[in-house]
Structures are given as C-alpha cells and as structure tokens.
Enzyme design. Structure first.
Site, PDB file in Angstrom:
ATOM      1  N   ASP A 185       0.659  -1.274  -0.140  1.00 38.06           N
ATOM      2  CA  ASP A 185       0.060   0.057   0.124  1.00 38.06           C
ATOM      3  C   ASP A 185       0.892   1.369  -0.155  1.00 38.06           C
ATOM      4  OD1 ASP A 185      -2.276  -1.309   0.103  1.00 38.06           O
ATOM      5  OD2 ASP A 185      -2.645  -1.278   2.239  1.00 38.06           O
ATOM      6  N   ARG A 202       1.037   4.789  17.078  1.00 40.31           N
ATOM      7  CA  ARG A 202       0.731   5.381  15.971  1.00 40.31           C
ATOM      8  C   ARG A 202       1.009   6.978  16.341  1.00 40.31           C
ATOM      9  NH1 ARG A 202       1.304   1.889  12.450  1.00 40.31           N
ATOM     10  NH2 ARG A 202      -0.230   0.443  12.419  1.00 40.31           N
ATOM     11  N   ASP A 208      -6.640   3.294  13.053  1.00 39.01           N
ATOM     12  CA  ASP A 208      -5.211   4.043  12.756  1.00 39.01           C
ATOM     13  C   ASP A 208      -5.575   5.462  11.968  1.00 39.01           C
ATOM     14  OD1 ASP A 208      -3.746   2.126  14.312  1.00 39.01           O
ATOM     15  OD2 ASP A 208      -3.659   0.824  12.514  1.00 39.01           O
ATOM     16  N   SER A 219      -3.710  -9.278   7.502  1.00 33.01           N
ATOM     17  CA  SER A 219      -3.210  -8.060   7.461  1.00 33.01           C
ATOM     18  C   SER A 219      -2.536  -7.986   8.878  1.00 33.01           C
ATOM     19  CB  SER A 219      -4.266  -7.051   7.781  1.00 33.01           C
ATOM     20  OG  SER A 219      -3.759  -5.634   8.289  1.00 33.01           O
TER      21      SER A 219
HETATM   22  N1  ARG Z   1      -7.381  -3.346  16.201  1.00 34.26           N
HETATM   23  C1  ARG Z   1      -6.047  -2.670  16.599  1.00 34.26           C
HETATM   24  C2  ARG Z   1      -6.105  -1.592  16.867  1.00 34.26           C
HETATM   25  O1  ARG Z   1      -6.828  -0.691  16.565  1.00 34.26           O
HETATM   26  C3  ARG Z   1      -4.944  -3.269  15.531  1.00 34.26           C
HETATM   27  C4  ARG Z   1      -5.146  -2.559  14.095  1.00 34.26           C
HETATM   28  C5  ARG Z   1      -4.239  -2.801  13.006  1.00 34.26           C
HETATM   29  N2  ARG Z   1      -4.129  -4.280  12.954  1.00 34.26           N
HETATM   30  C6  ARG Z   1      -3.838  -5.114  11.909  1.00 34.26           C
HETATM   31  N3  ARG Z   1      -3.888  -6.245  11.753  1.00 34.26           N
HETATM   32  N4  ARG Z   1      -3.034  -4.246  10.899  1.00 34.26           N
HETATM   33  O2  ARG Z   1      -5.227  -0.960  17.548  1.00 34.26           O
END
Ligand code: ARG
Length: 413
Positions: free
Chosen positions: A15, A95, A124, A176
């Site tokens: 991506d 993040r 995110d 993912s």
């Molecule tokens: N659900 C988790 C959060 O919001 C992880 C998000 C990213 N997950 C991923 N498999 N890329 O903090």
C-alpha cells in the site's frame, strides 16, 4: 505553482509503496518517505531501496525504539492500560509516535502535506490524523486509501509492475499484520469469522501452547517505580528487556489473545494479538501492585486504567487528560519497586512469588498462628458500627411493607 512536497509514513509494504508513486503522479509532487523503527523485526530490510524505486526523492529511517519503550509503552504499562481489559495496544501506541516523527520531518523539510496508508474504516487513521492535527495543524493530511481507484490487491500489484516498483515474489499472507516490539496484530482472511478458531499460520511470534516445552520456565522481573529494570537478575535497558522477554514468553506460548473489540469507528472487529512480553509484564506489574498499593489507590487506579486505555485506543495521546492521568499514575508508582517471580507454562503465566521493600503485606497481621498480632476484640465494635446503617434501613423496610399489607387487607374488606 510550486511543486508540493509530501512526507509519507512509509512501511515498505504494498500500500505505502503504491502511495508514493500515486501521490507523485497525482500531485506532481516531491515525495519524502519516513519509516520508523518501533522494534519490528522483519519489515525494515530493504525498505530504503524500495522507497527510492517507488519514486521517493528523499528517504528517512528513524530509530524510534527507545523512545517508544520509554515514553509510550512504559507509561501505558504503569497505568495498567489494556483496551477492553485485554489488548495491550502495540498498534495503538505506535501511531502517535509515528505521526510525531512524520510531522517533525515534514516541518524540517518544509512539506505542505503528510500522507498515511491507513484505511477508511480503521482506528489508525484517527490516531494518525488527530496526532498530526495536535502537533502540526499547518500540515494537510492525505489518506490515499480512502480515495484512490484501486479496488483490490491485484490492481495495486499491476500498478507496481507498470511503474517498476518491486513487489515481493513470495506468496502473500492472507492476513493484515502490524508488528512492533510490544506486539503483533493480525486480522482479515478467515479470522473475520469470529466462530473460526485462528489457524496456526496466523501466529507470527509465539509457539502454540501444546507445542511449548513440557516443563515450566521460571523468570524473575524486577521493577523500579513501576518500570521493569532487571530480567532474571540481569540489569537491562527497556528495549533489550522486552525483546528478551518476548523470546522467553513466546517460546512458552504466552501472550496469544483472540479479541472481538469495539472500534472507534463504530464497528466490532475480530483480531488476533501476540504480545508475549506485554502480557507477562502487565501480569507481573499488577502482582507487584497488589503487594505495594493501598486498597483505595489500587481500586481507584483500576478504574483509571480503562480511561487511560481509551485515550490510547481512541487516538488522543497528545492531550492534557493523558498528562493529568500520568501525574496520578506516577505518584502511585513510587512504591511499585520489587521483584516478581513467574512461572510460564504452556501458554499460561502464574505468579510464583513476589517481594518488595515497600510491601504492605504484614505476616504478623495475616497469620493464623500464635504469632498473630491482629486485635480480634476490636472486630466486634467495628462490625456493630459498620453494619448499623443496614440494620436500620432493613428494620424500617420491614415495618413499611407490613404497613402496606395491612392497608391492602383493609381495602379488600
Ligand atoms: N485493532 C487494533 C487497533 O486498532 C490493530 C489494528 C491494526 N491491525 C492490523 N492487523 N493491521 O489498535
């Protein structure tokens, strides 16, 4: 018009590689990539080369691991912050720091925009953009995944091939995955069905409990004011300690979590987490607090832990509320010094001992032997007064209801 300059949060994945080229073409822009090392193991190899091949003009690799551990992970650990009582929030904690690093580079390089590769239905994007808004409101944020034309992975791969962007030849994972030193988050594919058990290939860094050693592994963790400083008697910096504990606990199948969670954007999602060190450290830290915190502080802190977790999960890290909670938490941690011994065995963590110079556990008060110093006779008066309001209110209620019954009887007649 001046050529715009865009700083892209770059992971090296499909991506964000497409994003670099796509933004360059669409905005006729100079692209600067920023990649943060948060202790992810595999992802960083070959990233700068790939960024250049995707069209980046400048490439920044930032080692953020120490800052991540000391300024983000340890405050969350001290607060006992677990989202919905479970998730140690490796992704969520990363993040704001990535956004901060991106905004810093963007300002230094005189960028007009920053861009990220988060999707339009995840948490995110919110964490990222709220952090940028908080730290550098002059920067405009672009989120190509929310607006571009690609509808599938295949279309992105095709775009890469057309533009000479290297795509991994290896068969791609159906999941993912987001990974850093504090844990791995895994979703998509078969995991989207909450009735399906996570297949073995979903797990990235832990041994299946049934394949873990048949004998327990004991570890000792020493804390100083709520922060782990020694593992098995060896003094270590936070980064080394967490890496080492990830290996030990992961080898015992510790830290696997399977969670249906409430996202900020209003949906429930199912995610698998692997956080061997995080789960072990939260457990050990809590055990030490049981020993050293007074009852009221301990009970109050448990409520605060949920608020702290919500701050992290919901992306409001750079807020006065978080700072105020930190002040409270840090005050409570002054006595959270001591040692916890743990037994790791086939996916499980058990406490095998705890001690602290500030322990509030008094054997002379707790014992049922002749050593006992507890004043048993004081209990009688204590209970009389403690129970008095309940004695009173229940007596009144009995009379009230007796009265109501009489009135009803009279009416019937
Ligand atoms: N659900 C988790 C959060 O919001 C992880 C998000 C990213 N997950 C991923 N498999 N890329 O903090």
């Amino acid at each position: 018009m001046k050529r715009p300059k865009i700083a892209v949060a770059y992971s090296g994945g499909l991506d964000t590689s497409v994003i670099v080229k796509w933004l360059q073409e669409k905005y006729n822009a100079d692209i600067i990539t920023v990649t943060g090392n948060l202790g992810q193991k595999k992802e960083l190899i070959g990233v700068p080369e790939k960024a250049y091949k995707s069209g980046a003009k400048k490439v920044f690799m930032q080692n953020l691991e120490k800052e991540f551990v000391e300024e983000y992970i340890f405050p969350a650990l001290k607060a006992g912050a677990l989202y919905e009582h479970t998730y140690p929030m490796a992704t969520s904690l990363g993040r704001p720091l990535l956004a901060k690093a991106l905004a810093e580079v963007a300002k230094r390089e005189k960028c007009t925009h920053v861009a990220h590769g988060c999707t339009g239905k995840g948490n995110d994007q919110v964490r990222f953009e709220v952090a940028v808004m908080s730290l550098a409101p002059e920067l405009k944020v672009l989120a190509p995944l929310r607006e571009w034309e690609f509808k599938s992975r295949e279309e992105e791969v095709e775009y890469c091939q057309k533009h000479g962007i290297p795509v991994k030849a290896t068969k791609d994972s159906p999941y993912s995955i987001d990974e850093n030193i504090w844990g791995t988050s895994i979703e998509c594919g078969i995991l989207e069905d909450p009735m399906e058990v996570a297949p073995q290939d979903a797990y990235q860094r832990t041994v299946a409990p049934e394949k873990a050693p048949d004998h327990p592994t004991y570890v000792t963790i020493e804390f100083k004011e709520g922060v782990p400083v020694k593992l098995n008697g060896v003094k270590m910096d936070g980064v080394s300690l967490i890496h080492k504990l990830n290996d030990i606990a992961g080898a015992n199948g510790v830290g696997r979590l399977d969670l249906v969670e409430n996202r900020l954007v209003g949906i429930k999602s199912r995610e698998i987490y692997e956080a061997p060190a995080a789960v072990t450290l939260h457990f050990a830290h809590r055990e030490l607090e049981r020993l050293t915190l007074d009852k009221e502080t301990m009970h109050y802190k448990a409520k605060l832990a949920n608020d702290y977790a919500a701050i992290i999960y919901n992306g409001t890290w750079f807020s006065p509320f978080r700072q105020a909670l930190d002040a409270f938490v840090n005050e409570t941690q002054k006595c959270v010094t001591g040692l916890v011994k743990l037994k790791l065995y086939k996916g499980n963590v058990e406490v095998a001992g705890r001690t602290s110079p500030y322990s509030l556990y008094d054997m002379k008060l707790a014992t049922y032997t002749v050593e006992d110093t507890f004043d048993h006779s004081a209990a009688e008066g204590f209970i009389k007064i403690y129970g008095l309001p309940y004695k009173t209110v229940n007596a009144v209620n009995r009379r009230k209801f007796a009265g109501v019954k009489k009135v009803l009887k009279r009416k019937k007649r």
